[in-house]
Design a protein around this motif. Structure first.
Motif, PDB file in Angstrom:
ATOM      1  N   MET A   1       6.726   0.532 -12.919  1.00  0.00           N
ATOM      2  CA  MET A   1       7.627  -0.225 -12.057  1.00  0.00           C
ATOM      3  C   MET A   1       7.107  -0.271 -10.620  1.00  0.00           C
ATOM      4  O   MET A   1       7.287  -1.264  -9.914  1.00  0.00           O
ATOM      5  CB  MET A   1       9.027   0.380 -12.112  1.00  0.00           C
ATOM      6  CG  MET A   1       9.670   0.254 -13.481  1.00  0.00           C
ATOM      7  SD  MET A   1      11.383   0.844 -13.578  1.00  0.00           S
ATOM      8  CE  MET A   1      12.227  -0.492 -12.743  1.00  0.00           C
ATOM      9  N   THR A   2       6.426   0.784 -10.211  1.00  0.00           N
ATOM     10  CA  THR A   2       5.807   0.781  -8.880  1.00  0.00           C
ATOM     11  C   THR A   2       4.717  -0.282  -8.807  1.00  0.00           C
ATOM     12  O   THR A   2       4.631  -1.039  -7.837  1.00  0.00           O
ATOM     13  CB  THR A   2       5.208   2.161  -8.569  1.00  0.00           C
ATOM     14  OG1 THR A   2       6.247   3.140  -8.574  1.00  0.00           O
ATOM     15  CG2 THR A   2       4.535   2.161  -7.205  1.00  0.00           C
ATOM     16  N   ALA A   3       3.872  -0.339  -9.838  1.00  0.00           N
ATOM     17  CA  ALA A   3       2.819  -1.364  -9.879  1.00  0.00           C
ATOM     18  C   ALA A   3       3.433  -2.758  -9.925  1.00  0.00           C
ATOM     19  O   ALA A   3       2.935  -3.696  -9.286  1.00  0.00           O
ATOM     20  CB  ALA A   3       1.921  -1.141 -11.095  1.00  0.00           C
TER      21      ALA A   3
ATOM     22  N   LEU B   1      -3.976   6.281  -8.957  1.00  0.00           N
ATOM     23  CA  LEU B   1      -3.976   5.295  -7.878  1.00  0.00           C
ATOM     24  C   LEU B   1      -5.083   4.272  -8.094  1.00  0.00           C
ATOM     25  O   LEU B   1      -4.864   3.060  -7.950  1.00  0.00           O
ATOM     26  CB  LEU B   1      -4.157   5.989  -6.527  1.00  0.00           C
ATOM     27  CG  LEU B   1      -4.254   5.062  -5.315  1.00  0.00           C
ATOM     28  CD1 LEU B   1      -2.985   4.237  -5.167  1.00  0.00           C
ATOM     29  CD2 LEU B   1      -4.521   5.870  -4.047  1.00  0.00           C
ATOM     30  N   ALA B   2      -6.287   4.742  -8.466  1.00  0.00           N
ATOM     31  CA  ALA B   2      -7.412   3.836  -8.676  1.00  0.00           C
ATOM     32  C   ALA B   2      -7.140   2.876  -9.836  1.00  0.00           C
ATOM     33  O   ALA B   2      -7.352   1.669  -9.722  1.00  0.00           O
ATOM     34  CB  ALA B   2      -8.686   4.639  -8.937  1.00  0.00           C
TER      35      ALA B   2
ATOM     36  N   ILE C   1       0.834  -1.207   0.000  1.00  0.00           N
ATOM     37  CA  ILE C   1       0.000   0.000   0.000  1.00  0.00           C
ATOM     38  C   ILE C   1       0.866   1.253   0.000  1.00  0.00           C
ATOM     39  O   ILE C   1       0.620   2.205  -0.740  1.00  0.00           O
ATOM     40  CB  ILE C   1      -0.954  -0.010   1.215  1.00  0.00           C
ATOM     41  CG1 ILE C   1      -1.965  -1.152   1.079  1.00  0.00           C
ATOM     42  CG2 ILE C   1      -1.682   1.328   1.337  1.00  0.00           C
ATOM     43  CD1 ILE C   1      -2.797  -1.377   2.319  1.00  0.00           C
ATOM     44  N   LEU C   2       1.906   1.244   0.829  1.00  0.00           N
ATOM     45  CA  LEU C   2       2.803   2.403   0.890  1.00  0.00           C
ATOM     46  C   LEU C   2       3.518   2.628  -0.435  1.00  0.00           C
ATOM     47  O   LEU C   2       3.713   3.771  -0.858  1.00  0.00           O
ATOM     48  CB  LEU C   2       3.818   2.211   2.019  1.00  0.00           C
ATOM     49  CG  LEU C   2       3.271   2.279   3.449  1.00  0.00           C
ATOM     50  CD1 LEU C   2       4.366   1.943   4.453  1.00  0.00           C
ATOM     51  CD2 LEU C   2       2.688   3.663   3.736  1.00  0.00           C
TER      52      LEU C   2
ATOM     53  N   PHE D   1       2.857  -5.818  -7.348  1.00  0.00           N
ATOM     54  CA  PHE D   1       2.447  -7.131  -7.829  1.00  0.00           C
ATOM     55  C   PHE D   1       3.407  -8.211  -7.340  1.00  0.00           C
ATOM     56  O   PHE D   1       2.986  -9.307  -6.946  1.00  0.00           O
ATOM     57  CB  PHE D   1       2.398  -7.100  -9.360  1.00  0.00           C
ATOM     58  CG  PHE D   1       1.939  -8.385  -9.994  1.00  0.00           C
ATOM     59  CD1 PHE D   1       0.795  -9.040  -9.558  1.00  0.00           C
ATOM     60  CD2 PHE D   1       2.652  -8.930 -11.052  1.00  0.00           C
ATOM     61  CE1 PHE D   1       0.374 -10.214 -10.154  1.00  0.00           C
ATOM     62  CE2 PHE D   1       2.228 -10.102 -11.658  1.00  0.00           C
ATOM     63  CZ  PHE D   1       1.091 -10.749 -11.211  1.00  0.00           C
ATOM     64  N   GLY D   2       4.702  -7.909  -7.336  1.00  0.00           N
ATOM     65  CA  GLY D   2       5.680  -8.861  -6.837  1.00  0.00           C
ATOM     66  C   GLY D   2       5.483  -9.174  -5.361  1.00  0.00           C
ATOM     67  O   GLY D   2       5.627 -10.329  -4.934  1.00  0.00           O
ATOM     68  N   ILE D   3       5.135  -8.153  -4.584  1.00  0.00           N
ATOM     69  CA  ILE D   3       4.859  -8.374  -3.157  1.00  0.00           C
ATOM     70  C   ILE D   3       3.656  -9.295  -2.992  1.00  0.00           C
ATOM     71  O   ILE D   3       3.667 -10.223  -2.165  1.00  0.00           O
ATOM     72  CB  ILE D   3       4.601  -7.030  -2.444  1.00  0.00           C
ATOM     73  CG1 ILE D   3       5.862  -6.147  -2.472  1.00  0.00           C
ATOM     74  CG2 ILE D   3       4.141  -7.257  -1.005  1.00  0.00           C
ATOM     75  CD1 ILE D   3       7.045  -6.733  -1.742  1.00  0.00           C
TER      76      ILE D   3
END
Length: 229
Positions: free
Chosen positions: A101-103, A53-54, A32-33, A107-109
């Motif tokens: 890359m943030t998404a 974000l949505a 989330i962060l 996704f990796g987490i």
């Protein structure tokens, strides 16, 4: 082993590490962060950031759901999914490299929470962080002609590179069992089989004219400034 991670010994005597309940909670908070931080850094105007974000959260959720639909599974891990990589590539195509890359990191987490296979910290970083962050490389082509096709190919190649490294460095001992003399060749062939199959399927689908037009309409709406309605 610790408050966040526990050691697990499989039926063959191999040792892996899985998150505890506290570890899962910490991973959710981290995801989330990361999404919020990514939007703050790459979102631009405030109104647009809310929409980003949505859309990013929805894309990550769709990627996670479709990753659970395993159309074909390889014997030593890795599988062809219902085009799950596409949804992370879409974020990069919509909003650029940083957002993609943030998404991919988020996704990796999630992948690490749902289906963890961790033998060491370096392997975890390569398989669950760098490999999925590479799916955001589609952002390099966000303004290019045929950008989604080019961006998706870049995304898959990025993930393939890290999957190859992982297979060579951390799982190369399985090469002989699979009939390969050299670990790098084994890793190239093994990871290329399932990633290539999913990539070909996805490229065919996204280039069907009605699908391509629908995806472009979604992109235009995602990039529009203004409040979500």
């Amino acid at each position: 082993m610790s408050f966040f991670v526990k050691k697990v010994v499989d039926e063959w005597g191999g040792v892996t590490y899985q998150p505890t309940s506290a570890g899962f909670t910490a991973l959710v908070i981290l995801m989330i962060l990361v999404l919020l931080g990514g939007v703050a850094i790459f979102g631009g105007k405030k109104k647009f950031s809310t929409k980003q974000l949505a859309f990013s959260a929805l894309a990550v959720a769709l990627a996670m759901v479709t990753s659970l639909v395993k159309m074909f599974q390889m014997p030593m891990g890795g599988y062809v999914t219902l085009m799950s990589m596409l949804f992370i590539a879409l974020v990069g195509y919509w909003f650029g490299l940083g957002a993609g890359m943030t998404a991919g990191f988020a996704f990796g987490i999630l992948q690490m929470m749902i289906d963890p296979y961790i033998i060491s910290v370096p392997q975890m970083l390569v398989d669950y962080v760098f490999a999925f962050m590479a799916l955001g490389l589609s952002g390099l082509f966000c303004n290019a002609r045929h950008g989604l096709t080019k961006g998706y190919i870049a995304s898959v190649l990025g993930r393939y590179f890290f999957a190859f490294l992982s297979g060579w460095i951390f799982f190369g001992t399985y090469a002989a069992d699979a009939g390969f003399k050299y670990a790098p060749v084994y890793s190239l062939a093994y990871n290329g089989a399932y990633l290539g199959a999913e990539a070909i399927l996805t490229l065919i689908v996204i280039n069907i004219p009605p699908v391509r037009q629908a995806l472009e309409r979604v992109r235009r709406y995602a990039r529009e400034e203004g409040r979500l309605k």
